[in-house]
Design a protein around this motif. Structure first.
Motif, short mmCIF file in Angstrom:
data_model
loop_
_atom_site.label_atom_id
_atom_site.label_comp_id
_atom_site.label_asym_id
_atom_site.label_seq_id
_atom_site.Cartn_x
_atom_site.Cartn_y
_atom_site.Cartn_z
N GLY A 1 1.02 -0.88 0.00
CA GLY A 1 0.32 0.19 -0.23
C GLY A 1 0.98 0.95 0.20
N SER A 2 0.33 2.41 -0.45
CA SER A 2 1.50 3.18 -0.26
C SER A 2 1.31 4.52 1.07
CB SER A 2 -0.27 4.50 -1.15
OG SER A 2 -0.38 4.53 -2.03
N SER A 3 2.40 4.92 1.27
CA SER A 3 3.13 5.21 2.44
C SER A 3 3.61 6.63 2.36
CB SER A 3 3.60 4.09 3.02
OG SER A 3 4.01 4.61 4.93
N SER A 4 4.74 6.98 3.21
CA SER A 4 5.87 7.85 3.50
C SER A 4 6.76 6.86 3.99
CB SER A 4 4.50 9.51 3.99
OG SER A 4 4.78 9.03 5.43
N GLY A 5 7.71 8.20 3.83
CA GLY A 5 8.73 7.66 4.41
C GLY A 5 8.96 8.26 6.32
N GLU A 6 7.97 9.12 6.13
CA GLU A 6 7.82 9.33 8.06
C GLU A 6 7.42 8.27 8.83
OE1 GLU A 6 7.27 11.40 5.16
OE2 GLU A 6 8.90 13.12 5.38
N ALA A 7 6.34 7.83 7.97
CA ALA A 7 5.24 6.97 8.73
C ALA A 7 6.11 5.72 9.16
CB ALA A 7 4.54 5.78 7.52
N SER A 8 7.74 5.54 8.17
CA SER A 8 8.97 4.37 8.96
C SER A 8 9.01 4.71 10.02
CB SER A 8 9.15 3.99 8.41
OG SER A 8 10.20 4.98 7.80
N VAL A 9 9.52 5.88 10.77
CA VAL A 9 10.60 6.39 11.88
C VAL A 9 8.75 6.12 13.01
CG1 VAL A 9 11.21 8.56 13.14
CG2 VAL A 9 11.10 8.36 10.75
N THR A 10 9.79 4.58 13.49
CA THR A 10 8.87 3.90 14.93
C THR A 10 9.86 3.66 15.42
OG1 THR A 10 8.31 1.91 13.80
CG2 THR A 10 6.90 3.84 12.82
N GLY A 11 9.28 2.71 16.77
CA GLY A 11 10.10 1.81 17.36
C GLY A 11 10.88 0.56 17.26
N GLY A 12 9.66 0.62 15.43
CA GLY A 12 9.57 -1.16 14.93
C GLY A 12 11.22 -1.00 14.17
N ALA A 13 11.85 0.20 13.94
CA ALA A 13 12.19 -0.12 12.97
C ALA A 13 14.03 -0.39 13.22
CB ALA A 13 12.57 1.83 12.66
N TYR A 14 13.96 -1.19 12.02
CA TYR A 14 15.48 -2.29 12.80
C TYR A 14 16.30 -1.86 11.73
CZ TYR A 14 17.15 -7.38 13.39
OH TYR A 14 17.61 -7.94 13.68
N LEU A 15 16.57 -2.55 10.52
CA LEU A 15 17.06 -1.68 9.81
C LEU A 15 16.96 -0.39 8.62
CD1 LEU A 15 18.35 -4.93 8.04
CD2 LEU A 15 19.75 -4.22 9.48
#
Length: 148
Positions: A82-96
């Protein structure tokens, strides 16, 4: 971090949110060698692998990726995209985190120009695709047959 679950010691996952730049990660202050003006050490994020779950041993992986052709962000979750944004990936779950240089290429710690000055070809036998990935060829060692 370690915790006890069902009588066993389990390593729990740290889920603190770490802020990271989507565009213009400037690494110049961390370089000791020369900086090539044709390939400055500035990077843009193009992918994030994310992990959800309470321990490092279990959970679920997803990814948020920027399309190299149109620059749009997409979220991949198993067979769903699905569509997203780069900002949506800045979470506590970011791994690599996966970054790509914004301009040019600089290999071998920025020593490419120096290598060329001394007639050392840094590009011998390497092919780079349109996304900037380089094919790496390895030499396989032949196994020696045991003497009978």
């Amino acid at each position: 971090m370690y915790e006890k679950k069902n009588g066993k010691v389990v390593r729990s996952k740290i889920e603190d949110k770490v802020l990271f730049p989507i565009d213009n990660l400037d690494m110049s202050e961390f370089l000791l060698g020369p900086i090539n003006e044709e390939a400055p050490p500035n990077y843009n994020l193009f992918g994030v692998s994310e992990h959800t779950g309470t321990t490092a041993n279990s959970g679920h992986y997803t990814a948020t990726v920027r399309n190299s052709q149109d620059g749009k962000w997409y979220r991949y979750n198993d067979s769903h995209v699905g569509s997203s944004s780069g900002e949506a990936s800045v979470t506590g779950g970011a791994y690599l985190l996966f970054y790509k240089r914004t301009k040019g290429t600089a290999r071998w710690g920025g020593m490419e120009k120096v290598m060329k000055e001394y007639n050392v070809n840094p590009f011998s036998a390497q092919k780079t695709d349109v996304d900037g990935f380089t094919e790496v060829k390895t030499k396989r060692k032949m196994k020696k047959k045991a003497a009978i």
